[in-house]
Write a protein that holds these residues in place. Structure first.
Motif, PDB file in Angstrom:
ATOM      1  N   MET A   1     -37.138  37.796 -57.890  1.00  0.00           N
ATOM      2  CA  MET A   1     -36.235  37.929 -56.744  1.00  0.00           C
ATOM      3  C   MET A   1     -34.802  38.174 -57.206  1.00  0.00           C
ATOM      4  O   MET A   1     -34.106  39.046 -56.701  1.00  0.00           O
ATOM      5  N   GLU A   2     -34.379  37.401 -58.197  1.00  0.00           N
ATOM      6  CA  GLU A   2     -33.013  37.568 -58.718  1.00  0.00           C
ATOM      7  C   GLU A   2     -32.859  38.975 -59.323  1.00  0.00           C
ATOM      8  O   GLU A   2     -31.828  39.622 -59.170  1.00  0.00           O
ATOM      9  N   MET A   3     -33.933  39.428 -59.974  1.00  0.00           N
ATOM     10  CA  MET A   3     -33.867  40.722 -60.634  1.00  0.00           C
ATOM     11  C   MET A   3     -33.636  41.860 -59.640  1.00  0.00           C
ATOM     12  O   MET A   3     -32.956  42.832 -59.952  1.00  0.00           O
ATOM     13  N   VAL A   4     -34.199  41.736 -58.459  1.00  0.00           N
ATOM     14  CA  VAL A   4     -33.978  42.797 -57.472  1.00  0.00           C
ATOM     15  C   VAL A   4     -32.789  42.467 -56.560  1.00  0.00           C
ATOM     16  O   VAL A   4     -32.568  43.102 -55.535  1.00  0.00           O
ATOM     17  N   GLY A   5     -32.022  41.445 -56.959  1.00  0.00           N
ATOM     18  CA  GLY A   5     -30.763  41.165 -56.274  1.00  0.00           C
ATOM     19  C   GLY A   5     -30.875  40.358 -54.996  1.00  0.00           C
ATOM     20  O   GLY A   5     -30.038  40.470 -54.104  1.00  0.00           O
ATOM     21  N   ILE A   6     -31.911  39.528 -54.885  1.00  0.00           N
ATOM     22  CA  ILE A   6     -32.031  38.656 -53.714  1.00  0.00           C
ATOM     23  C   ILE A   6     -32.057  37.203 -54.208  1.00  0.00           C
ATOM     24  O   ILE A   6     -32.833  36.878 -55.111  1.00  0.00           O
ATOM     25  N   PRO A   7     -31.177  36.353 -53.654  1.00  0.00           N
ATOM     26  CA  PRO A   7     -31.152  34.961 -54.138  1.00  0.00           C
ATOM     27  C   PRO A   7     -32.530  34.316 -53.993  1.00  0.00           C
ATOM     28  O   PRO A   7     -33.172  34.439 -52.948  1.00  0.00           O
ATOM     29  N   SER A   8     -32.976  33.626 -55.036  1.00  0.00           N
ATOM     30  CA  SER A   8     -34.345  33.095 -55.022  1.00  0.00           C
ATOM     31  C   SER A   8     -34.506  31.972 -54.001  1.00  0.00           C
ATOM     32  O   SER A   8     -35.637  31.661 -53.622  1.00  0.00           O
ATOM     33  N   ASP A   9     -33.398  31.401 -53.530  1.00  0.00           N
ATOM     34  CA  ASP A   9     -33.574  30.338 -52.526  1.00  0.00           C
ATOM     35  C   ASP A   9     -33.981  30.899 -51.161  1.00  0.00           C
ATOM     36  O   ASP A   9     -34.209  30.155 -50.220  1.00  0.00           O
ATOM     37  N   ARG A  10     -34.120  32.224 -51.068  1.00  0.00           N
ATOM     38  CA  ARG A  10     -34.621  32.797 -49.813  1.00  0.00           C
ATOM     39  C   ARG A  10     -36.129  33.080 -49.868  1.00  0.00           C
ATOM     40  O   ARG A  10     -36.688  33.719 -48.979  1.00  0.00           O
ATOM     41  N   LYS A  11     -36.769  32.581 -50.928  1.00  0.00           N
ATOM     42  CA  LYS A  11     -38.192  32.926 -51.088  1.00  0.00           C
ATOM     43  C   LYS A  11     -39.101  32.335 -50.020  1.00  0.00           C
ATOM     44  O   LYS A  11     -40.212  32.806 -49.801  1.00  0.00           O
TER      45      LYS A  11
END
Ligand SMILES: Nc1ncnc2c1ncn2[C@@H]1O[C@H](COP(=O)(O)OP(=O)(O)OP(=O)(O)O)[C@@H](O)[C@H]1O
Ligand SMILES: [Mg+2]
Length: 330
Positions: free
Chosen positions: A139-149
């Protein structure tokens, strides 16, 4: 070892409808080198998606049929692989990104769950915390904060949804990524960002990519080589330099690119060409482009051209070049 990751040889695919047989791919030959991005262009109905679905072995059941040919991924013929093995190869060896992210995302599962699912499929013995960590990383790699998983697809914007699809496609480090107009559904400003991200990730994973697009600017910026498709055949293929800078082109390419292709011009869509592609249920005998071709000759109606190599990398399927007439300019 061969420098090609993928080699398609003489691929024929048809779709069967109630009363017709549609000849969608008619002898496709194509090579994709390790690490390269190949742009696949051609007007609507040319067979681009059919080619990607054939590689994934995801043609619609009882409708789409691979009639003939080989699809070699590192010397393994995908046409012969069992369905069970193919299920394991999808994601791990070859992954596909569809035009509309909602085709790939399940609205009733969280995005984290959906990334974890592919990881579990390919690493059934991995510990849960390892998978969680990998989900966060992707998620972080594609630029989305992982706390939104723990959120659901509808809670994300179109661009974010497509980033999640890209995370899923890359989660198992595939060797080949098939991207079918991956950014068409996105805002123009987001398109460039997502494409660049996808291409950088592809490089960092050392994967190869086939990028299907209508956008010549994207091809010029991202692709190492280009294949032009018409009526289920690759009618011209070459390095980006061959395609954008050579003087010799298939008359269809000339029309599609709008006279003289230029790598430095601003983003441009492919040009519409007068006339229609031939009816895919009854293709003409000779060159499939003959009817629309401004340079057609008698032979074009009766004989199908074979590929003429202009150089080691540049091939054109057109009778014009048989006679050594290399200047197929419009
Ligand atoms: N499920 C299907 N059943 C019957 N015919 C199909 C099916 N899918 C595709 N075709 C036909 O196969 C041919 C190739 O279609 P394909 O979707 O591969 O084109 P494409 O190059 O991806 O076009 P586009 O740029 O519009 O996405 C077309 O004539 C199309 O109508
Ligand atoms: Mg398509």
């Amino acid at each position: 070892m061969s420098e090609n990751l993928l080699e398609i040889r003489n691929l024929h695919v048809t779709y069967k409808t109630d009363d017709d047989e549609i000849f969608a791919l008619n002898g496709v030959d194509l090579k994709v080198k390790k690490g390269e991005t190949l742009g696949l262009v051609g007007e609507t109905g040319a067979g681009k998606t059919t080619m990607a679905l054939s590689i994934m072995r995801l043609l619609p059941d009882r409708v789409g049929f691979i009639k003939q040919g080989e699809i070699l991924l590192e010397d393994m013929n995908l046409i012969k692989v069992t369905e069970a093995d193919m299920r394991l190869m999808r994601g791990q060896d070859v992954s596909m990104i569809f035009q509309d992210p909602m085709t790939s995302l399940n609205p009733i599962h969280t995005v984290g769950h959906q990334i974890a699912e592919v990881l579990f499929l390919h690493h059934p013995n991995a510990a849960a915390n390892e998978i969680e960590q990998k989900v966060d990383d992707m998620m972080e790699m594609v630029g989305i904060p992982s706390d939104r998983k723990a959120e659901y697809p509808h809670q994300f914007s179109g661009g974010m949804k497509q980033r999640i699809v890209i995370a899923i496609a890359l989660a198992c480090n595939p060797k080949l990524l098939l991207a079918d107009e991956p950014t068409t559904a996105l805002d123009v400003t987001i398109q460039a960002q997502v494409l660049k991200m996808m291409n950088d990730l592809k490089d960092s994973f050392n994967a190869s990519m086939i990028l299907i697009t209508h956008d010549l600017g994207v091809v010029a910026q991202i692709c190492d080589s280009v294949a032009i498709m018409y009526a289920g055949e690759i009618i011209e293929v070459g390095s980006a330099v061959d395609i954008f800078e050579s003087e010799s082109h298939h008359p269809y390419t000339v029309g599609l690119f709008g006279a003289i292709p230029d790598m430095t011009k601003k983003t441009r869509r492919l040009n519409p060409i007068d006339g229609l592609m031939p009816d895919p249920t009854s293709l003409p005998l000779g060159c499939r482009f003959a009817e629309r071709c401004p340079r057609r000759e008698d032979i074009c109606a009766s004989e199908r051209p074979s590929v003429m190599q202009m150089s080691a990398t540049h091939g054109i399927k057109c009778h014009l070049f048989k006679r050594g007439d290399e200047r197929a300019t419009a």
